[in-house]
Scaffold this motif. Structure first.
Motif, PDB file in Angstrom:
ATOM      1  N   LEU A 117       2.467  17.042  -6.444  1.00 59.15           N
ATOM      2  CA  LEU A 117       2.595  16.147  -5.299  1.00 59.15           C
ATOM      3  C   LEU A 117       1.464  15.128  -5.258  1.00 59.15           C
ATOM      4  O   LEU A 117       1.647  14.008  -4.773  1.00 59.15           O
ATOM      5  CB  LEU A 117       2.616  16.962  -4.002  1.00 59.15           C
ATOM      6  N   ARG A 118       0.305  15.482  -5.748  1.00 54.00           N
ATOM      7  CA  ARG A 118      -0.817  14.547  -5.773  1.00 54.00           C
ATOM      8  C   ARG A 118      -0.688  13.566  -6.943  1.00 54.00           C
ATOM      9  O   ARG A 118      -1.097  12.416  -6.849  1.00 54.00           O
ATOM     10  CB  ARG A 118      -2.130  15.316  -5.891  1.00 54.00           C
ATOM     11  N   ARG A 119      -0.123  14.039  -8.034  1.00 53.92           N
ATOM     12  CA  ARG A 119      -0.018  13.216  -9.235  1.00 53.92           C
ATOM     13  C   ARG A 119       1.020  12.115  -9.060  1.00 53.92           C
ATOM     14  O   ARG A 119       0.818  10.983  -9.497  1.00 53.92           O
ATOM     15  CB  ARG A 119       0.369  14.110 -10.411  1.00 53.92           C
ATOM     16  N   ARG A 120       2.157  12.450  -8.439  1.00 51.42           N
ATOM     17  CA  ARG A 120       3.208  11.470  -8.205  1.00 51.42           C
ATOM     18  C   ARG A 120       3.076  10.972  -6.773  1.00 51.42           C
ATOM     19  O   ARG A 120       3.439  11.639  -5.829  1.00 51.42           O
ATOM     20  CB  ARG A 120       4.582  12.107  -8.412  1.00 51.42           C
ATOM     21  N   ARG A 121       2.535   9.804  -6.583  1.00 46.19           N
ATOM     22  CA  ARG A 121       2.230   9.292  -5.251  1.00 46.19           C
ATOM     23  C   ARG A 121       3.508   9.073  -4.451  1.00 46.19           C
ATOM     24  O   ARG A 121       4.434   8.409  -4.921  1.00 46.19           O
ATOM     25  CB  ARG A 121       1.447   7.986  -5.387  1.00 46.19           C
ATOM     26  N   VAL A 122       3.578   9.638  -3.266  1.00 43.65           N
ATOM     27  CA  VAL A 122       4.729   9.477  -2.382  1.00 43.65           C
ATOM     28  C   VAL A 122       4.224   9.092  -0.995  1.00 43.65           C
ATOM     29  O   VAL A 122       3.051   9.271  -0.666  1.00 43.65           O
ATOM     30  CB  VAL A 122       5.571  10.772  -2.307  1.00 43.65           C
ATOM     31  N   ASP A 123       5.127   8.573  -0.166  1.00 44.55           N
ATOM     32  CA  ASP A 123       4.768   8.155   1.187  1.00 44.55           C
ATOM     33  C   ASP A 123       5.038   9.236   2.229  1.00 44.55           C
ATOM     34  O   ASP A 123       4.616   9.116   3.381  1.00 44.55           O
ATOM     35  CB  ASP A 123       5.546   6.889   1.567  1.00 44.55           C
ATOM     36  N   GLY A 124       5.778  10.260   1.854  1.00 46.98           N
ATOM     37  CA  GLY A 124       6.102  11.348   2.771  1.00 46.98           C
ATOM     38  C   GLY A 124       6.809  12.441   2.008  1.00 46.98           C
ATOM     39  O   GLY A 124       7.222  12.253   0.850  1.00 46.98           O
ATOM     40  N   VAL A 125       6.970  13.600   2.641  1.00 47.04           N
ATOM     41  CA  VAL A 125       7.578  14.746   1.979  1.00 47.04           C
ATOM     42  C   VAL A 125       8.593  15.398   2.907  1.00 47.04           C
ATOM     43  O   VAL A 125       8.319  15.623   4.089  1.00 47.04           O
ATOM     44  CB  VAL A 125       6.511  15.789   1.575  1.00 47.04           C
ATOM     45  N   ILE A 126       9.784  15.707   2.359  1.00 48.55           N
ATOM     46  CA  ILE A 126      10.802  16.484   3.063  1.00 48.55           C
ATOM     47  C   ILE A 126      10.956  17.810   2.332  1.00 48.55           C
ATOM     48  O   ILE A 126      11.150  17.835   1.116  1.00 48.55           O
ATOM     49  CB  ILE A 126      12.156  15.749   3.094  1.00 48.55           C
ATOM     50  N   VAL A 127      10.869  18.905   3.057  1.00 45.24           N
ATOM     51  CA  VAL A 127      11.041  20.243   2.496  1.00 45.24           C
ATOM     52  C   VAL A 127      12.384  20.786   2.978  1.00 45.24           C
ATOM     53  O   VAL A 127      12.647  20.809   4.183  1.00 45.24           O
ATOM     54  CB  VAL A 127       9.905  21.185   2.931  1.00 45.24           C
ATOM     55  N   ASP A 166      -2.278  14.289   3.747  1.00 47.61           N
ATOM     56  CA  ASP A 166      -2.409  13.352   4.856  1.00 47.61           C
ATOM     57  C   ASP A 166      -1.218  12.387   4.889  1.00 47.61           C
ATOM     58  O   ASP A 166      -1.375  11.171   5.025  1.00 47.61           O
ATOM     59  CB  ASP A 166      -3.725  12.564   4.758  1.00 47.61           C
ATOM     60  N   LEU A 167      -0.023  12.948   4.754  1.00 51.06           N
ATOM     61  CA  LEU A 167       1.218  12.183   4.756  1.00 51.06           C
ATOM     62  C   LEU A 167       2.197  12.822   5.748  1.00 51.06           C
ATOM     63  O   LEU A 167       2.078  14.007   6.078  1.00 51.06           O
ATOM     64  CB  LEU A 167       1.863  12.193   3.362  1.00 51.06           C
ATOM     65  N   PRO A 168       3.186  12.062   6.204  1.00 57.08           N
ATOM     66  CA  PRO A 168       4.228  12.676   7.034  1.00 57.08           C
ATOM     67  C   PRO A 168       4.988  13.744   6.246  1.00 57.08           C
ATOM     68  O   PRO A 168       5.321  13.539   5.075  1.00 57.08           O
ATOM     69  CB  PRO A 168       5.155  11.501   7.378  1.00 57.08           C
ATOM     70  N   VAL A 169       5.242  14.886   6.881  1.00 53.83           N
ATOM     71  CA  VAL A 169       5.996  15.982   6.268  1.00 53.83           C
ATOM     72  C   VAL A 169       6.992  16.509   7.291  1.00 53.83           C
ATOM     73  O   VAL A 169       6.652  16.693   8.463  1.00 53.83           O
ATOM     74  CB  VAL A 169       5.081  17.134   5.800  1.00 53.83           C
ATOM     75  N   ILE A 170       8.232  16.747   6.854  1.00 48.52           N
ATOM     76  CA  ILE A 170       9.262  17.326   7.709  1.00 48.52           C
ATOM     77  C   ILE A 170       9.915  18.477   6.959  1.00 48.52           C
ATOM     78  O   ILE A 170      10.180  18.378   5.758  1.00 48.52           O
ATOM     79  CB  ILE A 170      10.344  16.287   8.075  1.00 48.52           C
ATOM     80  N   GLU A 184      15.829   9.572   7.813  1.00 47.75           N
ATOM     81  CA  GLU A 184      15.550   8.550   8.826  1.00 47.75           C
ATOM     82  C   GLU A 184      14.268   8.876   9.581  1.00 47.75           C
ATOM     83  O   GLU A 184      13.462   7.989   9.876  1.00 47.75           O
ATOM     84  CB  GLU A 184      16.727   8.453   9.799  1.00 47.75           C
ATOM     85  N   ARG A 185      14.082  10.159   9.861  1.00 44.93           N
ATOM     86  CA  ARG A 185      12.898  10.555  10.628  1.00 44.93           C
ATOM     87  C   ARG A 185      11.618  10.391   9.815  1.00 44.93           C
ATOM     88  O   ARG A 185      10.603   9.919  10.332  1.00 44.93           O
ATOM     89  CB  ARG A 185      13.061  12.009  11.075  1.00 44.93           C
ATOM     90  N   ILE A 186      11.656  10.750   8.530  1.00 39.72           N
ATOM     91  CA  ILE A 186      10.448  10.610   7.712  1.00 39.72           C
ATOM     92  C   ILE A 186      10.095   9.142   7.532  1.00 39.72           C
ATOM     93  O   ILE A 186       8.915   8.770   7.510  1.00 39.72           O
ATOM     94  CB  ILE A 186      10.612  11.314   6.338  1.00 39.72           C
ATOM     95  N   GLY A 195       0.811  -1.212   0.000  1.00 42.50           N
ATOM     96  CA  GLY A 195       0.000   0.000   0.000  1.00 42.50           C
ATOM     97  C   GLY A 195       0.841   1.256   0.000  1.00 42.50           C
ATOM     98  O   GLY A 195       0.341   2.360   0.202  1.00 42.50           O
ATOM     99  N   ARG A 196       2.148   1.113  -0.239  1.00 43.29           N
ATOM    100  CA  ARG A 196       3.058   2.247  -0.254  1.00 43.29           C
ATOM    101  C   ARG A 196       3.711   2.382  -1.630  1.00 43.29           C
ATOM    102  O   ARG A 196       3.877   1.407  -2.344  1.00 43.29           O
ATOM    103  CB  ARG A 196       4.158   2.076   0.799  1.00 43.29           C
ATOM    104  N   SER A 197       4.129   3.595  -1.926  1.00 45.55           N
ATOM    105  CA  SER A 197       4.817   3.833  -3.197  1.00 45.55           C
ATOM    106  C   SER A 197       6.311   3.585  -3.070  1.00 45.55           C
ATOM    107  O   SER A 197       7.004   3.461  -4.072  1.00 45.55           O
ATOM    108  CB  SER A 197       4.596   5.279  -3.638  1.00 45.55           C
ATOM    109  N   ARG A 198       6.811   3.562  -1.823  1.00 46.56           N
ATOM    110  CA  ARG A 198       8.236   3.443  -1.532  1.00 46.56           C
ATOM    111  C   ARG A 198       9.009   4.578  -2.213  1.00 46.56           C
ATOM    112  O   ARG A 198      10.084   4.372  -2.782  1.00 46.56           O
ATOM    113  CB  ARG A 198       8.785   2.070  -1.904  1.00 46.56           C
ATOM    114  N   SER A 199       8.430   5.750  -2.147  1.00 49.56           N
ATOM    115  CA  SER A 199       9.084   6.945  -2.663  1.00 49.56           C
ATOM    116  C   SER A 199       8.808   8.101  -1.715  1.00 49.56           C
ATOM    117  O   SER A 199       7.709   8.213  -1.178  1.00 49.56           O
ATOM    118  CB  SER A 199       8.571   7.282  -4.069  1.00 49.56           C
ATOM    119  N   ILE A 200       9.816   8.940  -1.505  1.00 46.85           N
ATOM    120  CA  ILE A 200       9.680  10.122  -0.665  1.00 46.85           C
ATOM    121  C   ILE A 200       9.869  11.357  -1.543  1.00 46.85           C
ATOM    122  O   ILE A 200      10.827  11.452  -2.313  1.00 46.85           O
ATOM    123  CB  ILE A 200      10.733  10.139   0.467  1.00 46.85           C
TER     124      ILE A 200
END
Length: 336
Positions: free
Chosen positions: A112-122, A139-143, A303-305, A57-62
């Motif tokens: 960001l919606r078009r390319r499915r990711v499991d989290g976002v780092i800014v 509705d994803l983890p963001v750091i 690591e945190r994301i 259920g994950r894209s395995r991409s950040i």
């Protein structure tokens, strides 16, 4: 095509264990992991990212959002993120936010919606209310590397502390007439780094009973060229008698060293210079610096994301930094 079951049989483990070993996630003993990796290499097995995504259920991409791809700091942070994600079996989807406001809006609205990711780092980008809301709706983890904002967790160095430490190093050596090269207003938008670093420099002077208003200050653009021009202005000030310069970045500090040499001033015999960053060119110029460990910032953020993707949550840590003393700083020849 080789199947996961074949890899498991060759390694002498269950298919579930083989899956965990190859994905890099979950509990697997070191011995079992080595057996699975050896079997996969022997059989020429390659993990199917599509199958893995369907199963987990994950894209395995950040997703990583950065405002710059050319400056050393952003590239170094990005390297730390990329290395960590790769070792954990994750891909990196990069979004470069340029100065074009329409493109910036499109990245937050659609990309960001078009390319499915499991989290976002800014990386060091200050968000406005609308951009923060767009990230929240994923509705994803963001750091955010640079500091928390608008309810989004972040991680950052103490920008006041790093320049305070740099100035204190020179003050402890006996310098009393210091100049400062800081970032100009164009760089004060994201997290007010120039303002905070100038405040740290001032705090050090006040702690040593020196008058911050008496210090010579010039602004530059965080480049070697900018630091060179700013240092020439400082050192060309009539009656300046400076014995030390603190620069808010290593590139500006390197520019100051080059300017001093062109003006016939020995470093550190006649002028000590300290920067902030931990730039890879620092050792070449024997630059004393406060290393903010940008590659480590990227590693820690990745690591945190990934922990957050796994449902773990932690605080908002202050990132480490350290003074690295090299040949560009020394005690003044005559009471500084």
């Amino acid at each position: 095509m080789v199947s996961l079951d074949e890899v498991a049989r060759t390694a002498g483990v269950s298919s579930a264990t083989a899956s965990r070993a190859l994905s890099g996630r979950g509990q697997v003993s070191a011995v079992a992991r080595e057996k699975v990796l050896a079997a996969a290499e022997q059989l020429g097995y390659v993990v199917s990212s599509a199958a893995s995504s369907l199963a987990s259920g994950r894209s395995r991409s950040i997703g990583v959002i950065t405002p710059d791809l050319h400056r050393w700091f952003f590239n170094t942070v990005l390297t730390g993120i990329s290395d960590t994600l790769t070792r954990s079996g994750y891909d990196l989807t990069l979004y470069n936010v340029t100065a074009d406001p329409q493109l910036r809006r499109e990245i937050f609205r659609a990309f960001l919606r078009r390319r499915r990711v499991d989290g976002v780092i800014v990386i060091a980008l200050e968000l406005d209310d609308w951009e923060a809301e767009q990230l929240a709706q994923l509705d994803l983890p963001v750091i955010i590397i640079g500091g928390s904002q608008r309810g989004i967790p972040g991680m950052a160095i103490d920008d006041r502390a790093v320049t305070r430490l740099a100035a204190e190093h020179l003050l402890q050596l006996g310098h009393r007439r210091l100049g400062y090269i800081g970032g100009d207003q164009a760089f004060d938008v994201d997290f007010h780094v120039p303002t905070r670093r100038r405040e740290g420099f001032n705090q050090a002077l006040e702690a040593w009973d020196a008058d911050p208003d008496a210090a010579l200050v010039r602004a530059a653009d965080f480049t070697i060229e900018g630091g060179y021009e700013a240092a020439k202005q400082l050192l060309g000030t009539p009656g300046h008698s400076l014995t030390g310069i603190v620069a808010a970045s290593d590139e500006m500090a390197i520019g100051a060293i080059l300017a001093a040499r062109d003006l016939g001033l020995g470093v550190p015999q006649q002028l000590s210079v300290v920067g902030v960053d931990g730039h890879e060119l620092g050792a070449l110029f024997t630059l004393t610096t406060v290393d903010q460990k940008p590659a480590d910032q990227g590693r820690r953020a990745a690591e945190r994301i990934l922990r957050q993707v796994d449902g773990e949550h932690d605080g908002q840590p202050t990132l480490p930094y350290e003074l690295v003393v090299r040949g560009s700083s020394a005690a003044p020849l005559i009471g500084g």
